[in-house]
Design an enzyme around this catalytic site. Sequence first.
Site, PDB file in Angstrom:
ATOM      1  N   ARG A  62       0.941  -1.310  -0.039  1.00  0.00           N
ATOM      2  CA  ARG A  62      -0.025  -0.021  -0.125  1.00  0.00           C
ATOM      3  C   ARG A  62       1.013   1.362  -0.179  1.00  0.00           C
ATOM      4  O   ARG A  62       0.829   2.055  -0.815  1.00  0.00           O
ATOM      5  CB  ARG A  62      -0.811  -0.079   1.124  1.00  0.00           C
ATOM      6  CG  ARG A  62      -1.918   1.043   1.055  1.00  0.00           C
ATOM      7  CD  ARG A  62      -1.701   2.355   1.693  1.00  0.00           C
ATOM      8  NE  ARG A  62      -1.145   2.397   3.116  1.00  0.00           N
ATOM      9  CZ  ARG A  62      -0.726   3.808   3.265  1.00  0.00           C
ATOM     10  NH1 ARG A  62      -0.677   4.618   2.779  1.00  0.00           N
ATOM     11  NH2 ARG A  62      -0.260   3.422   4.820  1.00  0.00           N
ATOM     12  N   ASP A  63       1.507   1.633   1.100  1.00  0.00           N
ATOM     13  CA  ASP A  63       2.385   2.819   1.408  1.00  0.00           C
ATOM     14  C   ASP A  63       3.365   2.689   0.315  1.00  0.00           C
ATOM     15  O   ASP A  63       3.843   3.780  -0.041  1.00  0.00           O
ATOM     16  CB  ASP A  63       2.836   2.927   2.742  1.00  0.00           C
ATOM     17  CG  ASP A  63       3.145   4.608   3.207  1.00  0.00           C
ATOM     18  OD1 ASP A  63       2.963   5.384   2.244  1.00  0.00           O
ATOM     19  OD2 ASP A  63       3.527   4.656   4.204  1.00  0.00           O
ATOM     20  N   HIS A  81       5.880   4.500  12.787  1.00  0.00           N
ATOM     21  CA  HIS A  81       5.877   4.339  11.253  1.00  0.00           C
ATOM     22  C   HIS A  81       6.802   5.589  10.578  1.00  0.00           C
ATOM     23  O   HIS A  81       6.557   6.683  10.806  1.00  0.00           O
ATOM     24  CB  HIS A  81       4.437   4.644  10.684  1.00  0.00           C
ATOM     25  CG  HIS A  81       4.335   4.700   9.242  1.00  0.00           C
ATOM     26  ND1 HIS A  81       3.609   3.576   8.566  1.00  0.00           N
ATOM     27  CD2 HIS A  81       4.786   5.753   8.278  1.00  0.00           C
ATOM     28  CE1 HIS A  81       3.557   4.042   7.298  1.00  0.00           C
ATOM     29  NE2 HIS A  81       4.383   5.188   7.019  1.00  0.00           N
ATOM     30  N   HIS A 124       9.671   7.342   7.740  1.00  0.00           N
ATOM     31  CA  HIS A 124      10.073   7.420   6.584  1.00  0.00           C
ATOM     32  C   HIS A 124      11.640   7.856   6.808  1.00  0.00           C
ATOM     33  O   HIS A 124      11.936   8.185   7.728  1.00  0.00           O
ATOM     34  CB  HIS A 124       9.272   8.377   5.736  1.00  0.00           C
ATOM     35  CG  HIS A 124       8.120   8.069   5.284  1.00  0.00           C
ATOM     36  ND1 HIS A 124       7.894   7.843   3.925  1.00  0.00           N
ATOM     37  CD2 HIS A 124       7.088   7.535   5.881  1.00  0.00           C
ATOM     38  CE1 HIS A 124       6.312   7.302   3.696  1.00  0.00           C
ATOM     39  NE2 HIS A 124       6.226   7.001   4.981  1.00  0.00           N
ATOM     40  N   CYS A 158       4.106   9.598  -0.154  1.00  0.00           N
ATOM     41  CA  CYS A 158       2.675  10.041  -0.275  1.00  0.00           C
ATOM     42  C   CYS A 158       2.642  10.905  -1.337  1.00  0.00           C
ATOM     43  O   CYS A 158       3.152  11.954  -1.329  1.00  0.00           O
ATOM     44  CB  CYS A 158       2.341  10.571   1.208  1.00  0.00           C
ATOM     45  SG  CYS A 158       0.426  11.133   1.054  1.00  0.00           S
ATOM     46  N   ASN A 183       9.499   4.973   2.544  1.00  0.00           N
ATOM     47  CA  ASN A 183       9.266   4.548   3.869  1.00  0.00           C
ATOM     48  C   ASN A 183      10.716   3.803   4.418  1.00  0.00           C
ATOM     49  O   ASN A 183      11.539   3.303   3.629  1.00  0.00           O
ATOM     50  CB  ASN A 183       8.222   3.345   3.835  1.00  0.00           C
ATOM     51  CG  ASN A 183       6.907   4.077   3.537  1.00  0.00           C
ATOM     52  OD1 ASN A 183       6.131   4.338   4.619  1.00  0.00           O
ATOM     53  ND2 ASN A 183       6.392   4.019   2.546  1.00  0.00           N
TER      54      ASN A 183
HETATM   55  P1  HMG Z   1     -13.516  13.614  -2.010  1.00  0.00           P
HETATM   56  O1  HMG Z   1     -13.321  14.216  -3.547  1.00  0.00           O
HETATM   57  O2  HMG Z   1     -13.595  15.066  -1.198  1.00  0.00           O
HETATM   58  O3  HMG Z   1     -14.837  12.790  -1.718  1.00  0.00           O
HETATM   59  O4  HMG Z   1     -12.370  12.831  -1.717  1.00  0.00           O
HETATM   60  P2  HMG Z   1     -16.403  12.903  -2.131  1.00  0.00           P
HETATM   61  O5  HMG Z   1     -16.945  12.177  -1.048  1.00  0.00           O
HETATM   62  O6  HMG Z   1     -16.805  14.229  -2.617  1.00  0.00           O
HETATM   63  O7  HMG Z   1     -16.512  11.836  -3.150  1.00  0.00           O
HETATM   64  C1  HMG Z   1     -15.823  12.141  -4.601  1.00  0.00           C
HETATM   65  C2  HMG Z   1     -15.827  10.897  -5.467  1.00  0.00           C
HETATM   66  O8  HMG Z   1     -15.070   9.842  -4.997  1.00  0.00           O
HETATM   67  C3  HMG Z   1     -16.959  10.116  -5.540  1.00  0.00           C
HETATM   68  O9  HMG Z   1     -17.220   9.569  -6.929  1.00  0.00           O
HETATM   69  C4  HMG Z   1     -17.172   9.178  -4.718  1.00  0.00           C
HETATM   70  O10 HMG Z   1     -17.892   7.958  -4.899  1.00  0.00           O
HETATM   71  C5  HMG Z   1     -15.686   8.614  -4.771  1.00  0.00           C
HETATM   72  P3  HMG Z   1     -17.995  10.276  -8.140  1.00  0.00           P
HETATM   73  O11 HMG Z   1     -19.440  10.068  -7.647  1.00  0.00           O
HETATM   74  O12 HMG Z   1     -17.359  11.711  -8.242  1.00  0.00           O
HETATM   75  O13 HMG Z   1     -17.638   9.206  -9.329  1.00  0.00           O
HETATM   76  N1  HMG Z   1     -15.139   8.129  -3.552  1.00  0.00           N
HETATM   77  C6  HMG Z   1     -14.590   6.996  -3.267  1.00  0.00           C
HETATM   78  N2  HMG Z   1     -14.104   6.120  -4.413  1.00  0.00           N
HETATM   79  C7  HMG Z   1     -13.488   4.919  -3.922  1.00  0.00           C
HETATM   80  N3  HMG Z   1     -13.159   4.656  -2.814  1.00  0.00           N
HETATM   81  C8  HMG Z   1     -13.685   5.605  -1.692  1.00  0.00           C
HETATM   82  C9  HMG Z   1     -14.348   6.670  -2.218  1.00  0.00           C
HETATM   83  N4  HMG Z   1     -14.748   7.622  -1.296  1.00  0.00           N
HETATM   84  C10 HMG Z   1     -15.317   8.477  -2.249  1.00  0.00           C
HETATM   85  N5  HMG Z   1     -13.136   5.201  -0.380  1.00  0.00           N
HETATM   86  C11 HMG Z   1     -11.438  10.937  -0.359  1.00  0.00           C
HETATM   87  C12 HMG Z   1     -12.252  12.430  -0.541  1.00  0.00           C
HETATM   88  C13 HMG Z   1     -11.055  10.825   1.100  1.00  0.00           C
HETATM   89  C14 HMG Z   1     -12.422  10.102  -0.910  1.00  0.00           C
HETATM   90  C15 HMG Z   1     -10.102  11.356  -1.225  1.00  0.00           C
HETATM   91  O14 HMG Z   1      -9.666  12.518  -0.709  1.00  0.00           O
HETATM   92  C16 HMG Z   1      -9.143  10.110  -1.142  1.00  0.00           C
HETATM   93  O15 HMG Z   1      -9.378   9.253  -1.331  1.00  0.00           O
HETATM   94  N6  HMG Z   1      -7.983  10.492  -0.399  1.00  0.00           N
HETATM   95  C17 HMG Z   1      -7.181   9.483  -0.209  1.00  0.00           C
HETATM   96  C18 HMG Z   1      -5.593  10.211  -0.129  1.00  0.00           C
HETATM   97  C19 HMG Z   1      -4.576   8.933  -0.086  1.00  0.00           C
HETATM   98  O16 HMG Z   1      -4.947   7.786  -0.240  1.00  0.00           O
HETATM   99  N7  HMG Z   1      -3.445   9.361   0.359  1.00  0.00           N
HETATM  100  C20 HMG Z   1      -2.102   8.434   0.828  1.00  0.00           C
HETATM  101  C21 HMG Z   1      -2.566   7.621   1.943  1.00  0.00           C
HETATM  102  S1  HMG Z   1      -2.182   8.426   3.506  1.00  0.00           S
HETATM  103  C22 HMG Z   1      -0.702   8.408   3.626  1.00  0.00           C
HETATM  104  O17 HMG Z   1       0.149   8.035   2.609  1.00  0.00           O
HETATM  105  C23 HMG Z   1       0.191   8.533   4.916  1.00  0.00           C
HETATM  106  C24 HMG Z   1       0.129   7.233   5.713  1.00  0.00           C
HETATM  107  O18 HMG Z   1       0.707   6.297   4.919  1.00  0.00           O
HETATM  108  C25 HMG Z   1       1.145   7.481   7.041  1.00  0.00           C
HETATM  109  C26 HMG Z   1       2.455   7.958   6.459  1.00  0.00           C
HETATM  110  O19 HMG Z   1       3.220   7.165   5.401  1.00  0.00           O
HETATM  111  O20 HMG Z   1       3.111   8.879   7.293  1.00  0.00           O
HETATM  112  C27 HMG Z   1      -1.167   6.951   6.278  1.00  0.00           C
HETATM  113 MG    MG Z   2       4.451   5.891   5.180  1.00  0.00          MG
END
Ligand code: HMG
Ligand code: MG
Length: 288
Positions: A14-15, A206, A208, A239, A248
Amino acid sequence: MAGERVTIVEVGPRDGLQNEKTPVATADKLALIGKLAGAGLSRIEATAFVSPRWVPQMADHEAVMRGITRWPGVVYSALVPNEKGAEAALAAGAQALAVFTAASESFCRKNTNCSIAESLSRFRPVMALAGQAGVPVRGYVSCALDCPYEGEIGPDAVAAVTVELLALGCSEIALSDTLGRGTPERTAAMVEAALMRAPATMLAGHFHDTSGNAIANVAAAWQLGLRVFDGAVGGTGGCPYAPGAAGNLATERLVAHFEAIGASTGIDLSALEQAGRWIGARLRQTAQ
Ligand code: HMG
Ligand code: MG
């Protein structure tokens, strides 16, 4: 120290892969997950049920979660931002969920398009679904030391989000140095603040490795009692919404570190290194 046990959580599928620019084949992701289980990893974060528009690399989440050849004793988890993600992840067979927010408002908004408070309220239905399914939920606190948009983050901000995630019912809080610029001293101060609110058994580290301090930061957190640490095989990742964050901490380095201090990981380092070399080669081929 010798004889102590440490749990390694593998977040590479994933990450590690989420930030790859060219699509990684679902078959390669599944092969990697198989190799990680074969190397003895007991907790594998397999994919993210996030919006494919936000993170295209995770668009095959359902095929990945359904396609895993499950090893007994291995827990395959999924990262989810909201109810929609949790429903789909559980339907596809996720055995654990992970929600994610941040100690920084700016990062939370860039990453999930909402405030920290809004992100926490999105987790309520996630917790309810997980509760019905009898599945544990980990909570990530991203930017626990630095934010790409706000700079240094104070330990109090981390402690505050930790409390909220525990109140929601998270069984583990992953204190995450998303940017990888932390020092052991700042790591210790941050972990100490979290420990005022949660027992060490509910905290994970966690890290990096942008500044090359990740192992020293792990050691600082270990010294304070943490016994769960994340790694991404091959040191992959970053990310998409954290510019400047390098990979990471490599799981291989994490395991080698714990072997060196005599803590047992249950992981076959040479099998893990083989998995790391394999995915490195696949990513280089994919990028060509
Ligand atoms: P949004 O655009 O504000 O969401 O995104 P929305 O509720 O307005 O929905 C927009 C569209 O997204 C809709 O589809 C929803 O159905 C769809 P449309 O009608 O336009 O076709 N949607 C989804 N589709 C699939 N799966 C879902 C989902 N939810 C809504 N779960 C949202 C808000 C949170 C969905 C978006 O911002 C998002 O997906 N963000 C994820 C970002 C991400 O994954 N970042 C990387 C991971 S975090 C990280 O790396 C840090 C961590 O690893 C720790 C570290 O490393 O330090 C954890
Ligand atoms: Mg990470």
